[in-house]
Structures are given as C-alpha cells and as structure tokens.
Enzyme design. Structure first.
Site, PDB file in Angstrom:
ATOM      1  N   GLY A   1       5.345  19.625  47.669  1.00  0.00           N
ATOM      2  CA  GLY A   1       4.212  20.150  46.912  1.00  0.00           C
ATOM      3  C   GLY A   1       2.929  20.111  47.712  1.00  0.00           C
ATOM      4  O   GLY A   1       1.867  19.741  47.194  1.00  0.00           O
TER       5      GLY A   1
ATOM      6  N   ASN B   1       1.420  22.696  49.475  1.00  0.00           N
ATOM      7  CA  ASN B   1       0.718  23.964  49.723  1.00  0.00           C
ATOM      8  C   ASN B   1      -0.533  24.109  48.862  1.00  0.00           C
ATOM      9  O   ASN B   1      -1.305  25.052  49.029  1.00  0.00           O
ATOM     10  CB  ASN B   1       1.649  25.155  49.506  1.00  0.00           C
ATOM     11  CG  ASN B   1       2.224  25.185  48.107  1.00  0.00           C
ATOM     12  OD1 ASN B   1       2.348  24.150  47.437  1.00  0.00           O
ATOM     13  ND2 ASN B   1       2.593  26.373  47.640  1.00  0.00           N
TER      14      ASN B   1
ATOM     15  N   GLY C   1      -3.383  21.741  45.849  1.00  0.00           N
ATOM     16  CA  GLY C   1      -3.694  20.550  45.074  1.00  0.00           C
ATOM     17  C   GLY C   1      -3.719  19.265  45.878  1.00  0.00           C
ATOM     18  O   GLY C   1      -4.078  19.228  47.059  1.00  0.00           O
ATOM     19  N   ILE C   2      -3.314  18.186  45.227  1.00  0.00           N
ATOM     20  CA  ILE C   2      -3.365  16.864  45.833  1.00  0.00           C
ATOM     21  C   ILE C   2      -2.425  16.774  47.030  1.00  0.00           C
ATOM     22  O   ILE C   2      -2.741  16.135  48.037  1.00  0.00           O
ATOM     23  CB  ILE C   2      -3.022  15.787  44.789  1.00  0.00           C
ATOM     24  CG1 ILE C   2      -4.049  15.806  43.652  1.00  0.00           C
ATOM     25  CG2 ILE C   2      -2.985  14.402  45.427  1.00  0.00           C
ATOM     26  CD1 ILE C   2      -3.689  14.924  42.478  1.00  0.00           C
TER      27      ILE C   2
ATOM     28  N   SER D   1       2.176   8.611  37.594  1.00  0.00           N
ATOM     29  CA  SER D   1       0.980   8.810  36.781  1.00  0.00           C
ATOM     30  C   SER D   1       0.829   7.657  35.788  1.00  0.00           C
ATOM     31  O   SER D   1       1.826   7.015  35.413  1.00  0.00           O
ATOM     32  CB  SER D   1       1.071  10.133  36.008  1.00  0.00           C
ATOM     33  OG  SER D   1       0.038  10.234  35.046  1.00  0.00           O
TER      34      SER D   1
ATOM     35  N   TYR E   1       6.878  15.004  30.294  1.00  0.00           N
ATOM     36  CA  TYR E   1       6.122  14.647  31.492  1.00  0.00           C
ATOM     37  C   TYR E   1       5.967  13.129  31.594  1.00  0.00           C
ATOM     38  O   TYR E   1       6.197  12.535  32.656  1.00  0.00           O
ATOM     39  CB  TYR E   1       4.748  15.309  31.458  1.00  0.00           C
ATOM     40  CG  TYR E   1       3.872  14.975  32.651  1.00  0.00           C
ATOM     41  CD1 TYR E   1       4.084  15.594  33.879  1.00  0.00           C
ATOM     42  CD2 TYR E   1       2.843  14.036  32.552  1.00  0.00           C
ATOM     43  CE1 TYR E   1       3.289  15.290  34.980  1.00  0.00           C
ATOM     44  CE2 TYR E   1       2.051  13.724  33.643  1.00  0.00           C
ATOM     45  CZ  TYR E   1       2.278  14.355  34.851  1.00  0.00           C
ATOM     46  OH  TYR E   1       1.497  14.041  35.937  1.00  0.00           O
TER      47      TYR E   1
END
Length: 435
Positions: free
Chosen positions: A125, A127, A129-130, A255, A285
């Site tokens: 992941g 590419n 954002g964080i 999270s 989530y």
C-alpha cells in the site's frame, strides 16, 4: 525541529566532555582533572551510540592516523564522532527505553541521522497515503524499497515523485504487483520478491488496508475487509519468512479501532469474517485491526528465537487518506476533522520508528502508538483467541491455495483438516440450521 533530547538531566556538568572509543563505546572525561569514566556524571547511566555513522557521514584518518569524520554534502571535517549526537542510555532490559518522539513527530524527524544504506524494505500500500509517506521517508535515507501494490501505474508515478523529491536513486526503488484480494496473487508476489531480494529483507511493513466497504467477497470467497486487512497480509508474512534474518523487523499497521472489536458473531460461527446477515463495515474493520495485533503477537513468539522482531502499531486517528473513499459520508467525516488530525508525515512516524529505531533492537510482540509502546486491548492479549484465530486463518488459506509454506504452522496450530471453500462460505447457514 523536534528536539529529540528532551531530558535536561542528560546535559553534562561544566568541565565534562562526552567521547567515543575506536570500537564505538561512550566514555566521559573531566577536562579539569582528566578523570575518565564509563557512566554519565549526572545520571550514572552508561550510554550507547549507533553502530553506523549518521546518514551523510563518512570516516577517514588524518596525516597522524587520527580518525576524522567528513560530512559528504558539505565536505566539513571534524574529530568529534557524529554518533555522539545520537547517544542513548544503555538498556539493562530489552524494553528499557525512553520516549523520544510523540504525536507531533514526523517520520523525517524519527529518521534524523539514520543511515539505511544497504537496507532492504517491502511496503504494501505504498503508492498513496501513509504507505507512500513511509516509503518516501525510508528511501530518503538510502533504503532500498520494494513497493508492493495493485495499481502499478500509480506506483510508478509515486516512485518518480520520490526520486525527484528526495534524490533517492531510482535503482533502489522497485515495484511489484500485489493484489490482496487474491491469495494466488499473494503467493505469486512472495515468489517474485524472493527473486528481487534473494538474500534477505530487513524490513517488512504490512500497511495496505481497506475501510468502510459494504459486504463483498473476494475471488477466494472471503469477506473483502477481512482478507485484505488480515488474511492476505498474514499469508504474505509467513511466505516471506525465509528472507527474514536475525534483526529483520515485520510491522503490522493496525489501529486503535482494534479496541472496539466484537467477536461474538464471528468465533461462535467458527469463522474469522463477519457473516453477511450480521455484517457491519465498521465492525469488520475493527475486527481486522484486532487480528493484525494478534497475528503480530503470534508471529513474534514464533520467530523470537530467530531474532526476527514483529510488532504492530496505530498510525493516527482519522488521517485524511484514500482509506475513507468507500462512502461519501466517511469521506466527509474525515475531511471535517482533517485540521485536528495528523499530517501524512506525522502518521508515518510510528511506522518508521518501529521499523528503524535502534533502541527497539530485540523488542518484539509490542503495540505502538505515537512512537511508544502501549498496552493492547484485553482480547488482543487473549492467547485462546490468538490460537483460534491463527489456526482458522491457516486453514482458510490452505483450503484455497494449498499448504506450501504453511505446513509447520498447520501441524502446530490445527488438529483438523483445512476448511474447504464450501465449508467456509456456508458456515453461517450451517450454524443457523443447527440453531
């Protein structure tokens, strides 16, 4: 600039200097009496310095064979070991370290002086954002980064932007296709990674994730949030085990939402994903983030003897990224609170800290928030839940793509054959019928 030395007690008394030996030990000398000692004259504690020189420095000798340190960019020379600026208290216990950063710290500040040249990292992941900010921060300090993403076009754009902004070498930044909605893609990706990094991986950052999706299933007939956030990342981590050596670090980006997980509609059905008739996107989530913390703890125990360190973390609350793109209401909520949440650089700080901080050598099985460890939820510490979750995850993966790379864990954690696709997808209906 964030001051990383916040404790005034570390200031040396008048007349004292801090020096280093040829082999990198720290000692203190009183310039008035010429007295030397290994402990800080004020705190009484020993100090440690990094094994490597800070990023951008090199070591040479002068005409008298005295060590001299050279700042590559400016050419400035000094006889003072630049590592002394990053001296920390020697640890008596592996968890004995002080908090150097906080919620306002950025990834760049965490990496100040850190040289990652020769290190190899994988970031999923990455590419946007964080994950993008994490990869950029690592690349800025010389790390070889492998970008594992589904959208290869945007990945190449991300790499080009990082090269332009950080002066990182394009040869050190590579991309590889990874679709977390497909276990076959994960399997294929892991095999390809072994050809790119045939020797070892120093850092694995499992960052990619989805949030707020309506109930959908992947090609593997697994609820999408559960598979993308948990199942596929767990499978990838296990498949990459042969590349992990002593000192390698694996980071699960979880999270604080894991504290609000609810498993009553999950484990009672002998499944790890929420059933369609009881589905909640938010709870799906939350549960997946709980699974991240649990899996990190399980693997930390499995790999502890090998010196492979596995930790999990919370990057920040409602950081404005593409994570909220699934529904306009989520997007609006994230936009409204944007002025009060972390920037991308701040959100990447804890990930970068867990992946690189020298004081975390030997630290494994912990959960971090704001660049410091904190206690997880009670469910995350429940060993019975952990065993059941890990066992069911293994069986679900093995039923779809085989047990290659999983067998030793299947033998240890399961006593029954892997669930078939039909058994897994129809589990809710079977349970309802029995009731």
């Amino acid at each position: 600039m964030h001051n990383i030395d916040t404790d005034s007690e570390d200031e040396l008394p008048s007349g004292w200097e801090q020096k280093s030996t040829e082999d990198g030990n720290v000692y203190f000398i009183n310039t008035c009496t010429n007295k030397t000692q290994w402990t800080h004259p004020r705190t009484g504690r020993k100090k440690e310095i990094p094994k490597e020189l800070p990023f951008g420095w090199t070591k040479s000798v002068d005409d008298e064979d005295k060590p001299v340190y050279i700042q590559k960019e400016t050419g400035n020379k000094t006889y003072v070991d630049p590592r002394l600026a990053f001296a920390t208290d020697a640890k008596e216990h592996v968890h004995d370290f002080r908090q150097r950063f906080d919620a306002s710290s950025t990834a760049f500040q965490v990496l100040h002086g850190v040289d990652l040249s020769g290190k190899y990292a994988l970031v999923t992941g990455s590419n946007a954002g964080i994950g993008y900010e994490t990869a950029k921060s690592l690349a800025r300090h010389g790390c070889n980064v492998l970008f594992a993403n589904r959208n290869m076009e945007s990945t190449q754009q991300a790499i080009q932007t990082i090269v332009q902004e950080t002066k990182a070498s394009e040869d050190d930044l590579k991309s590889i296709h990874l679709d977390l909605t497909s276990l076959q893609s994960v399997k294929k990706c892991a095999a390809a990674i072994k050809t790119v990094f045939s020797d070892h991986l120093d850092i694995v950052i499992l960052n990619a994730g989805v949030f707020g999706l309506p109930y959908t299933e992947t090609e593997d007939n697994i609820e999408t949030t559960c598979q993308v956030n948990h199942v596929s990342h767990t499978y990838l981590a296990i498949l990459l085990e042969p590349l992990l050596k002593k000192g390698s670090r694996v980071i699960f980006v979880s999270s604080e939402s894991h504290r609000f997980a609810d498993l009553k509609n999950v484990f009672t059905l002998q499944n790890i994903a929420m059933p369609k008739d009881a589905y909640s996107s938010m709870m799906a989530y939350n549960n997946s983030k709980l699974y991240n913390v649990i899996t990190a703890k399980v693997l930390s125990e499995e790999w502890r003897s090998k010196g492979i360190y596995v930790n999990s973390l919370h990057p920040g609350n409602m950081v404005y990224t593409n994570l909220s793109k699934s529904w306009w209401l989520f997007r609006l909520a994230f936009f409204v609170v944007r002025p009060f949440t972390k920037s991308m650089q701040q959100a990447a700080a804890t990930t970068v800290y867990a992946a690189t901080a020298a004081e975390l050598e030997g630290v494994t099985g912990l959960y971090f928030n704001n660049c410091f460890y904190c206690e997880e939820s009670a469910m995350a510490r429940d060993k019975n839940i952990a065993h059941e979750l890990f066992a069911m995850t293994l069986k679900i993966v093995a039923a779809r793509v085989g047990a290659e790379g999983l067998q030793k864990y299947l033998d240890k954690y399961t006593t029954t054959k892997p669930l078939s696709k039909d058994e897994t997808s129809n589990e809710s209906e079977k349970t309802a019928t029995k009731e």
